[in-house]
Design a protein around this motif. Structure first.
Motif, PDB file in Angstrom:
ATOM      1  N   SER A  14       0.857  -0.942   0.006  1.00 42.65           N
ATOM      2  CA  SER A  14       0.062   0.134   0.054  1.00 42.65           C
ATOM      3  C   SER A  14       0.920   1.300   0.058  1.00 42.65           C
ATOM      4  O   SER A  14       0.691   2.221  -0.653  1.00 42.65           O
ATOM      5  CB  SER A  14      -0.840  -0.051   1.267  1.00 42.65           C
ATOM      6  OG  SER A  14      -0.315  -0.024   2.433  1.00 42.65           O
ATOM      7  N   HIS A 121      -6.790  -1.555   0.395  1.00 44.86           N
ATOM      8  CA  HIS A 121      -5.648  -2.372  -0.245  1.00 44.86           C
ATOM      9  C   HIS A 121      -5.690  -3.794   0.275  1.00 44.86           C
ATOM     10  O   HIS A 121      -4.909  -4.434  -0.478  1.00 44.86           O
ATOM     11  CB  HIS A 121      -4.288  -1.644   0.375  1.00 44.86           C
ATOM     12  CG  HIS A 121      -3.916  -0.585  -0.565  1.00 44.86           C
ATOM     13  ND1 HIS A 121      -3.114  -0.433  -1.477  1.00 44.86           N
ATOM     14  CD2 HIS A 121      -4.071   1.029  -0.217  1.00 44.86           C
ATOM     15  CE1 HIS A 121      -2.968   0.789  -1.956  1.00 44.86           C
ATOM     16  NE2 HIS A 121      -3.551   1.593  -1.319  1.00 44.86           N
ATOM     17  N   ASN A 174      -4.089  -1.528  -9.013  1.00 45.38           N
ATOM     18  CA  ASN A 174      -2.730  -1.039  -8.997  1.00 45.38           C
ATOM     19  C   ASN A 174      -1.947  -1.062 -10.396  1.00 45.38           C
ATOM     20  O   ASN A 174      -2.282  -1.521 -11.223  1.00 45.38           O
ATOM     21  CB  ASN A 174      -1.870  -2.066  -8.030  1.00 45.38           C
ATOM     22  CG  ASN A 174      -2.460  -1.817  -6.510  1.00 45.38           C
ATOM     23  OD1 ASN A 174      -3.024  -0.811  -6.239  1.00 45.38           O
ATOM     24  ND2 ASN A 174      -2.397  -2.988  -5.725  1.00 45.38           N
ATOM     25  N   GLU A 282      -4.628 -12.224  -0.998  1.00 41.71           N
ATOM     26  CA  GLU A 282      -3.959 -11.385  -1.599  1.00 41.71           C
ATOM     27  C   GLU A 282      -4.960 -10.378  -2.390  1.00 41.71           C
ATOM     28  O   GLU A 282      -5.625 -10.951  -3.308  1.00 41.71           O
ATOM     29  CB  GLU A 282      -3.145 -12.015  -2.650  1.00 41.71           C
ATOM     30  CG  GLU A 282      -1.725 -11.311  -3.077  1.00 41.71           C
ATOM     31  CD  GLU A 282      -0.482 -10.852  -1.894  1.00 41.71           C
ATOM     32  OE1 GLU A 282      -0.659  -9.800  -1.444  1.00 41.71           O
ATOM     33  OE2 GLU A 282       0.168 -11.862  -1.211  1.00 41.71           O
ATOM     34  N   SER A 283      -5.108  -9.211  -1.898  1.00 44.15           N
ATOM     35  CA  SER A 283      -6.085  -8.459  -2.622  1.00 44.15           C
ATOM     36  C   SER A 283      -5.921  -8.299  -3.758  1.00 44.15           C
ATOM     37  O   SER A 283      -6.612  -8.049  -4.880  1.00 44.15           O
ATOM     38  CB  SER A 283      -6.326  -7.278  -1.668  1.00 44.15           C
ATOM     39  OG  SER A 283      -5.355  -6.433  -1.936  1.00 44.15           O
TER      40      SER A 283
HETATM   41  O1  GMT Z   1       0.466  -7.965   1.995  1.00 48.67           O
HETATM   42  C1  GMT Z   1       1.418  -6.996   1.913  1.00 48.67           C
HETATM   43  O2  GMT Z   1       2.391  -7.309   1.073  1.00 48.67           O
HETATM   44  C2  GMT Z   1       1.237  -5.778   2.382  1.00 48.67           C
HETATM   45  C3  GMT Z   1      -0.070  -5.010   1.852  1.00 48.67           C
HETATM   46  C4  GMT Z   1      -0.193  -3.574   2.479  1.00 48.67           C
HETATM   47  O3  GMT Z   1      -1.177  -3.215   2.958  1.00 48.67           O
HETATM   48  O4  GMT Z   1       0.601  -2.907   2.157  1.00 48.67           O
HETATM   49  O5  GMT Z   1      -0.436  -5.368   0.828  1.00 48.67           O
HETATM   50  C5  GMT Z   1      -1.860  -5.123   0.468  1.00 48.67           C
HETATM   51  O6  GMT Z   1      -1.796  -4.032  -0.411  1.00 48.67           O
HETATM   52  C6  GMT Z   1      -0.995  -4.097  -1.917  1.00 48.67           C
HETATM   53  C7  GMT Z   1      -1.079  -3.024  -2.494  1.00 48.67           C
HETATM   54  O7  GMT Z   1      -2.536  -2.548  -2.927  1.00 48.67           O
HETATM   55  C8  GMT Z   1      -1.516  -5.573  -2.623  1.00 48.67           C
HETATM   56  O8  GMT Z   1      -1.114  -5.574  -3.627  1.00 48.67           O
HETATM   57  C9  GMT Z   1      -1.429  -6.727  -1.491  1.00 48.67           C
HETATM   58  O9  GMT Z   1      -2.039  -7.835  -2.227  1.00 48.67           O
HETATM   59  C10 GMT Z   1      -2.264  -6.430  -0.354  1.00 48.67           C
HETATM   60  N1  GMT Z   1      -1.997  -7.517   0.690  1.00 48.67           N
HETATM   61  C11 GMT Z   1      -2.966  -8.423   0.911  1.00 48.67           C
HETATM   62  O10 GMT Z   1      -3.957  -8.342   0.662  1.00 48.67           O
HETATM   63  C12 GMT Z   1      -2.390  -9.627   1.818  1.00 48.67           C
END
Ligand code: GMT
Length: 375
Positions: A14, A121, A174, A282-283
């Motif tokens: 994010s 996110h 994204n 994983e969103s």
């Molecule tokens: O899980 C991560 O790597 C960190 C997390 C965050 O909040 O920073 O990532 C989330 O946001 C990213 C950016 O939009 C997405 O690409 C990831 O899929 C998402 N992580 C999850 O949903 C677990």
């Protein structure tokens, strides 16, 4: 437009998206003010159009839990007034949207209205935000936002499933830079990472349990029994020690390298032949998209929004969460033959092309304009 961006400044996806967005907006002529508790890691250059305001959280003996939201909302009020911000874009619902709402109310008392756009996110919705102790505050902050976006259809659907909200949530995916994939001669060389005949397999994350690092290592273990390969792990986090233990248990030794919070992510991804992302949730999977943009096919789980990013049988393969053996076979099918590998590399890059920053950033600009027009 003068925009305030609020995000987590660390290595998480994010923060990366928020920082890259701010940098792009500045290149497109906007003035951008980051309001964060530290300078975002991907923000190396401050210019006359990119500014950083540090949120300082004061400790006090009476506070068992120093209040970040309190300090953040106060800082936002100060920056909005001093710098003439027109709109806030907050990344991650908790506590950023909540703090933005408080700042908005404080400024209303002074006769100013600052609209805020919230981008959801992932774990703010699918994990932590769903907990009963946060759920009502998250739902409230979503509904009070002037506009809300989610980074995938899957996340949008999950938000409506788990929160009692009526706000229209728009999907804005994204994005990634699609600059030349040629290797910069000053960056790390392939020979520093692997022998010439070895395939390079990569994973990058914050090593939280949700990333299923053990599956990453087990999938690699299965692949390297058939194909000579190394595994490069980029990132740091709570599962790092147990990952090292698993590498030891499987006798993988030198074939697995922990690169930590690597400064040469792009160079490593450019040299990679396969990226593994077997996550539980994983969103979106920004790391997978970054790999694909640098011509690295992806073997991933089908969790959350990963199926919107990784195209099964084209940019890589999807399998159910935990289907290690299936992931092994998918990896082998991509890596066993040079011609097939080259085809997957080109196809991965082709799919990443749909998420180029020039296609996505204007969607945010259009949304900001809509919000300001509707005030
Ligand atoms: O899980 C991560 O790597 C960190 C997390 C965050 O909040 O920073 O990532 C989330 O946001 C990213 C950016 O939009 C997405 O690409 C990831 O899929 C998402 N992580 C999850 O949903 C677990």
């Amino acid at each position: 437009m003068t925009i305030g961006i609020i995000c987590y400044p660390t290595y998480g996806g994010s923060g990366v998206v928020a920082t890259e967005l701010g940098k792009c907006l500045a290149l497109r002529g906007h003035r951008v003010h980051f309001i964060t508790h530290a300078q975002p890691v991907r923000l190396s250059l401050l210019t006359d159009r990119v500014h950083f305001h540090e949120v300082v959280v004061q400790d006090y003996p009476l506070f068992d839990y120093p209040s970040y939201e309190l300090a953040l909302s106060s800082k936002v009020v100060e920056v909005v007034e001093r710098e003439g911000l027109e709109l806030l874009h907050v990344h991650y619902a908790i506590p950023h949207a909540y703090a933005a709402y408080m700042a908005q109310k404080m400024l209303e008392e002074k006769g100013l209205y600052i609209p805020f756009v919230t981008t959801l996110h992932g774990t703010d919705i699918t994990a932590v935000g769903r907990q009963p102790s946060y759920n009502p505050a998250v739902a409230f902050s979503i509904d009070q936002s002037d506009a809300v976006t989610a980074v995938s259809e899957s996340l949008r659907t999950e938000t409506y499933a788990h929160f009692d909200v009526c706000k229209d949530i728009r999907v804005i995916y994204n994005f990634v830079g699609l600059d030349d994939t040629a290797v910069n001669p000053s960056c790390c060389k392939r020979r520093a990472l692997a022998d010439e005949q070895q395939r390079i397999i990569t994973h990058m994350s914050n090593f939280r349990p949700v990333k299923r690092i053990r599956d990453v290592i087990d999938v690699f273990y299965g692949i390297q029994r058939e194909i000579s390969a190394v595994l490069l792990l980029m990132g740091e986090g709570p599962e790092r020690i147990s990952a090292e233990e698993r590498v030891g248990e499987l006798g993988l030794g030198e074939r697995v390298k922990f690169l930590g919070n690597c400064l040469e992510v792009d160079a490593v991804l450019r040299h990679s032949d396969l990226f593994l992302l077997p996550s539980e949730k994983e969103s979106f999977g920004l790391a997978a998209l970054e790999a694909m943009a640098l011509k690295t096919p992806v073997v991933s789980s089908d969790a959350g929004g990963l199926g919107e990013v990784n195209q099964h049988g084209f940019s890589g393969f999807l399998s159910p969460v935990g289907a290690v053996e299936r992931m092994v076979q998918h990896g082998i099918s991509i890596l066993r033959d040079d011609v097939i590998l080259e085809r997957f590399k080109n196809q991965a890059r082709q799919v990443a092309g749909r998420f180029g920053r020039d296609a996505i950033v204007p969607q945010y600009e259009a949304l900001y304009a809509e919000v300001l027009r509707d005030l």
